[in-house]
Design an enzyme around this catalytic site. Structure first.
Site: not given
Length: 317
Positions: A160, A284, A254
């Site tokens: 991320s 995610h 995501d």
């Protein structure tokens, strides 16, 4: 592909909590988000595995000190080195949040894993995080031999926001003449700040990381005039040639899926060897969810086995 049943069960829990009044990311303070991330991911990260040794250090970077954690696997060494920047939107996250995941990566990869607690926004806005990560990687390159690590076999990675930093540090190393990075592991990375891809439109609500939440993180991390800087948005870099080979992992449901895959394609077009994997049915954050997601374990094994293969001594014979 439909949502993975384990992902759906997790999302159903979030929806039920919201129905009972639990706030969304953008409705909480920075401190509330930090506490929530730590509490939630410690609960679903799985049982922490034993490794041979765990050592917490403070290291000097850019006129201050930051914390790192070194995980040493069983074996003789010197070990290949994996420098990891945990996610959390540049605002939340610390050495504890990714602890279970990185213990597992240490054992699968047989690498010495270094987790970097870069300084967080909004107290420290861009470019502090990438500069801290670059300086920490330099420190590791220069000092890790004292901890039974081999600086000639060094990879970087993150998920991320940490995946963003793991894409940016090799760009900085290329621009600044080192350190030498053998491989980059980008797990659902942020690579741009446009928020307008197909995956944002498809997955922007109800899939854990929402568009509103991403705006909240970005607004705390970076001023609008800096958002096209390649050290913030690596997709905006003019030249991606001569970067380390990459493994890029994305999740089907995501918001960050498309920009991660576009970055993988851009690397490939620039002549960089790229392995690209989309986890179908996934959301995610799944990489940290070993306690509730089989795909978390699968992705940890993918990263760990790739490290073992790509940082081995096979080229020395």
């Amino acid at each position: 592909m439909p949502l993975h049943p384990q992902a759906k069960a997790f999302l159903d829990q979030i929806a039920a909590a919201k129905a009972e009044g639990a706030p969304a990311i953008e409705e909480m303070t920075v401190e509330e988000n930090r506490n929530a991330l730590l509490e939630n991911f410690k609960a679903i990260g799985g049982e922490p595995e034993n490794v041979a040794k765990v050592e917490d250090l403070s290291i000097p970077v850019n006129g201050t000190d930051i914390d790192i954690r070194i995980y040493t696997p069983e074996g003789e060494g010197p070990f290949p080195v994996f420098v990891y920047y945990p996610g959390g939107g540049w605002v939340t996250g610390d050495l504890e949040v990714a602890d279970s995941t990185l213990r597992a990566v240490t054992n699968v990869s047989e690498c010495l894993v270094v987790s970097v607690h870069y300084r967080l926004a909004p107290e420290h806005k861009f470019p502090v995080a990438p500069e801290d990560c670059y300086a920490a990687t330099n420190w590791v390159s220069e000092n890790i031999s004292k901890y039974n690590g081999d600086p000639d076999r060094l990879a970087v990675g993150g998920d991320s926001a940490g995946g963003n930093l793991a894409a940016v540090v090799p760009l900085m190393a290329k621009d600044r003449g080192g350190p030498s990075i053998a491989y980059q592991y980008l797990i659902y990375p942020v690579t741009d700040f446009t928020f307008d891809t197909g995956s944002y439109r498809e997955n922007g609500e109800g899939h854990f990381l929402e568009t509103a939440g991403m705006h909240w993180f970005a607004d705390h991390y970076i001023d609008k005039e800096d958002r096209t800087n390649p050290y913030a948005a690596p997709l905006r870099a003019d030249d991606l040639s001569n970067l380390p080979p990459a493994l890029v992992i994305t999740a089907e449901y995501d918001v960050l899926r498309d920009e991660g895959e576009e970055y993988a394609d851009r690397l490939k077009e620039a002549g960089v060897p790229v392995e690209r994997t989309r986890y179908d049915g996934q959301i995610h954050g799944f990489f940290w969810m070993s306690g509730i997601m089989d795909d978390a374990r699968k992705s940890i094994e993918q990263v760990g086995n790739s490290l073992k293969k790509n940082l081995s001594y096979k080229h020395s014979s």
